[in-house]
Design a protein around this motif. Structure first.
Motif, PDB file in Angstrom:
ATOM      1  N   UNK A   1       0.831  -1.189   0.000  1.00  7.82           N
ATOM      2  CA  UNK A   1       0.000   0.000   0.000  1.00  7.82           C
ATOM      3  C   UNK A   1       0.870   1.245   0.000  1.00  7.82           C
ATOM      4  N   UNK A   2       1.153   1.808   1.194  1.00  9.39           N
ATOM      5  CA  UNK A   2       1.920   3.055   1.260  1.00  9.39           C
ATOM      6  C   UNK A   2       3.127   2.888   2.169  1.00  9.39           C
ATOM      7  N   UNK A   3       4.077   3.778   1.977  1.00 13.31           N
ATOM      8  CA  UNK A   3       5.243   3.848   2.847  1.00 13.31           C
ATOM      9  C   UNK A   3       4.981   4.934   3.890  1.00 13.31           C
ATOM     10  N   UNK A   4       5.190   4.589   5.167  1.00 11.92           N
ATOM     11  CA  UNK A   4       4.896   5.514   6.257  1.00 11.92           C
ATOM     12  C   UNK A   4       6.071   5.554   7.227  1.00 11.92           C
ATOM     13  N   UNK A   5       6.446   6.764   7.645  1.00 11.50           N
ATOM     14  CA  UNK A   5       7.423   6.940   8.715  1.00 11.50           C
ATOM     15  C   UNK A   5       6.664   7.475   9.921  1.00 11.50           C
ATOM     16  N   UNK A   6       6.790   6.777  11.045  1.00 10.48           N
ATOM     17  CA  UNK A   6       6.204   7.204  12.308  1.00 10.48           C
ATOM     18  C   UNK A   6       7.329   7.808  13.141  1.00 10.48           C
ATOM     19  N   UNK A   7       7.136   9.047  13.590  1.00 11.96           N
ATOM     20  CA  UNK A   7       8.135   9.727  14.421  1.00 11.96           C
ATOM     21  C   UNK A   7       7.449  10.062  15.740  1.00 11.96           C
ATOM     22  N   UNK A   8       7.769   9.286  16.764  1.00 15.77           N
ATOM     23  CA  UNK A   8       7.081   9.381  18.056  1.00 15.77           C
ATOM     24  C   UNK A   8       8.058   8.977  19.157  1.00 15.77           C
ATOM     25  N   UNK A   9       8.263   9.850  20.150  1.00 15.62           N
ATOM     26  CA  UNK A   9       9.241   9.541  21.195  1.00 15.62           C
ATOM     27  C   UNK A   9       8.723   8.573  22.249  1.00 15.62           C
ATOM     28  N   UNK A  10       7.422   8.396  22.358  1.00 18.04           N
ATOM     29  CA  UNK A  10       6.864   7.415  23.288  1.00 18.04           C
ATOM     30  C   UNK A  10       6.878   6.054  22.592  1.00 18.04           C
ATOM     31  N   UNK A  11       7.726   5.154  23.087  1.00 18.96           N
ATOM     32  CA  UNK A  11       7.932   3.860  22.429  1.00 18.96           C
ATOM     33  C   UNK A  11       6.633   3.064  22.348  1.00 18.96           C
ATOM     34  N   UNK A  12       5.816   3.099  23.397  1.00 23.51           N
ATOM     35  CA  UNK A  12       4.562   2.339  23.380  1.00 23.51           C
ATOM     36  C   UNK A  12       3.610   2.856  22.307  1.00 23.51           C
ATOM     37  N   UNK A  13       3.488   4.170  22.205  1.00 29.47           N
ATOM     38  CA  UNK A  13       2.606   4.750  21.178  1.00 29.47           C
ATOM     39  C   UNK A  13       3.150   4.439  19.789  1.00 29.47           C
ATOM     40  N   UNK A  14       4.460   4.590  19.603  1.00 26.99           N
ATOM     41  CA  UNK A  14       5.072   4.303  18.305  1.00 26.99           C
ATOM     42  C   UNK A  14       4.823   2.848  17.895  1.00 26.99           C
ATOM     43  N   UNK A  15       4.965   1.935  18.852  1.00 28.06           N
ATOM     44  CA  UNK A  15       4.748   0.514  18.576  1.00 28.06           C
ATOM     45  C   UNK A  15       3.296   0.246  18.207  1.00 28.06           C
ATOM     46  N   UNK A  16       2.369   0.850  18.943  1.00 25.34           N
ATOM     47  CA  UNK A  16       0.941   0.690  18.668  1.00 25.34           C
ATOM     48  C   UNK A  16       0.583   1.210  17.272  1.00 25.34           C
ATOM     49  N   UNK A  17       1.049   2.403  16.953  1.00 27.81           N
ATOM     50  CA  UNK A  17       0.746   3.014  15.652  1.00 27.81           C
ATOM     51  C   UNK A  17       1.335   2.173  14.524  1.00 27.81           C
ATOM     52  N   UNK A  18       2.601   1.778  14.680  1.00 24.98           N
ATOM     53  CA  UNK A  18       3.250   0.983  13.639  1.00 24.98           C
ATOM     54  C   UNK A  18       2.521  -0.343  13.432  1.00 24.98           C
ATOM     55  N   UNK A  19       2.123  -0.984  14.520  1.00 22.30           N
ATOM     56  CA  UNK A  19       1.408  -2.261  14.425  1.00 22.30           C
ATOM     57  C   UNK A  19       0.089  -2.091  13.665  1.00 22.30           C
ATOM     58  N   UNK A  20      -0.669  -1.065  14.013  1.00 27.66           N
ATOM     59  CA  UNK A  20      -1.959  -0.820  13.360  1.00 27.66           C
ATOM     60  C   UNK A  20      -1.769  -0.540  11.869  1.00 27.66           C
ATOM     61  N   UNK A  21      -0.793   0.296  11.528  1.00 28.73           N
ATOM     62  CA  UNK A  21      -0.583   0.654  10.125  1.00 28.73           C
ATOM     63  C   UNK A  21      -0.019  -0.513   9.316  1.00 28.73           C
ATOM     64  N   UNK A  22       0.840  -1.325   9.929  1.00 27.83           N
ATOM     65  CA  UNK A  22       1.331  -2.524   9.236  1.00 27.83           C
ATOM     66  C   UNK A  22       0.183  -3.495   8.996  1.00 27.83           C
ATOM     67  N   UNK A  23      -0.718  -3.594   9.980  1.00 24.88           N
ATOM     68  CA  UNK A  23      -1.892  -4.457   9.849  1.00 24.88           C
ATOM     69  C   UNK A  23      -2.796  -4.026   8.701  1.00 24.88           C
ATOM     70  N   UNK A  24      -2.740  -2.737   8.371  1.00 23.72           N
ATOM     71  CA  UNK A  24      -3.519  -2.213   7.244  1.00 23.72           C
ATOM     72  C   UNK A  24      -2.771  -2.378   5.922  1.00 23.72           C
ATOM     73  N   UNK A  25      -1.596  -3.005   5.962  1.00 21.40           N
ATOM     74  CA  UNK A  25      -0.861  -3.301   4.740  1.00 21.40           C
ATOM     75  C   UNK A  25       0.228  -2.314   4.363  1.00 21.40           C
ATOM     76  N   UNK A  26       0.511  -1.348   5.239  1.00 22.58           N
ATOM     77  CA  UNK A  26       1.514  -0.339   4.924  1.00 22.58           C
ATOM     78  C   UNK A  26       2.920  -0.789   5.349  1.00 22.58           C
ATOM     79  N   UNK A  27       3.914  -0.251   4.677  1.00 26.50           N
ATOM     80  CA  UNK A  27       5.311  -0.452   5.053  1.00 26.50           C
ATOM     81  C   UNK A  27       5.662   0.681   6.016  1.00 26.50           C
ATOM     82  N   UNK A  28       6.055   0.338   7.244  1.00 26.31           N
ATOM     83  CA  UNK A  28       6.231   1.342   8.296  1.00 26.31           C
ATOM     84  C   UNK A  28       7.634   1.283   8.876  1.00 26.31           C
TER      85      UNK A  28
END
Length: 123
Positions: free
Chosen positions: A1-28
């Motif tokens: 699908x799309x390429x996404x860069x997540x920039x987030x200093x809270x590791x838990x939030x970054x992990x959650x966001x990356x997991x959700x977006x990867x689950x939607x088929x994106x490269x994160x």
């Protein structure tokens, strides 16, 4: 699908966001501070950046300004993901070129929908 860069200093939030977006088929890919995030955006040239506002080394507003100042990154969409929720914060985010703004706490479903919406608007 799309390429996404997540920039987030809270590791838990970054992990959650990356997991959700990867689950939607994106490269994160994930970075945890503004300078590393900007470097990743310049290297990857993603379709979308999900960007925290308050981070070490460079804040999200500074990263967004740098992305918008670089003609090579003209097609990159920026979504700010932040706890800052005052009307002036929203105005500042859009003034520096953010495409969308999601307030923390947030729903991962809403974030995923907003990523899909900014991707649909590109072109």
């Amino acid at each position: 699908m799309a390429s996404i860069v997540v920039v987030e200093d809270d590791v838990d939030i970054a992990t959650l966001v990356a997991h959700k977006l990867r689950g939607a088929g994106h490269e994160v890919s994930v970075e945890h501070d503004g300078q590393a995030g900007l470097a990743a955006v310049r290297e990857v040239r993603p379709d979308v950046v999900v960007l925290d506002w308050m981070m070490p080394r460079m804040n999200g507003i500074e990263v967004c300004e740098a992305v918008r100042a670089d003609p090579a990154l003209a097609g990159v969409r920026v979504i700010l993901l932040t706890a800052k929720a005052q009307e002036g914060d929203l105005e500042q985010a859009f003034a520096v070129g953010a495409d969308d703004y999601v307030q923390k706490p947030f729903s991962t479903r809403e974030l995923s929908a907003r990523v899909a919406a900014v991707l649909a608007r590109r072109g």
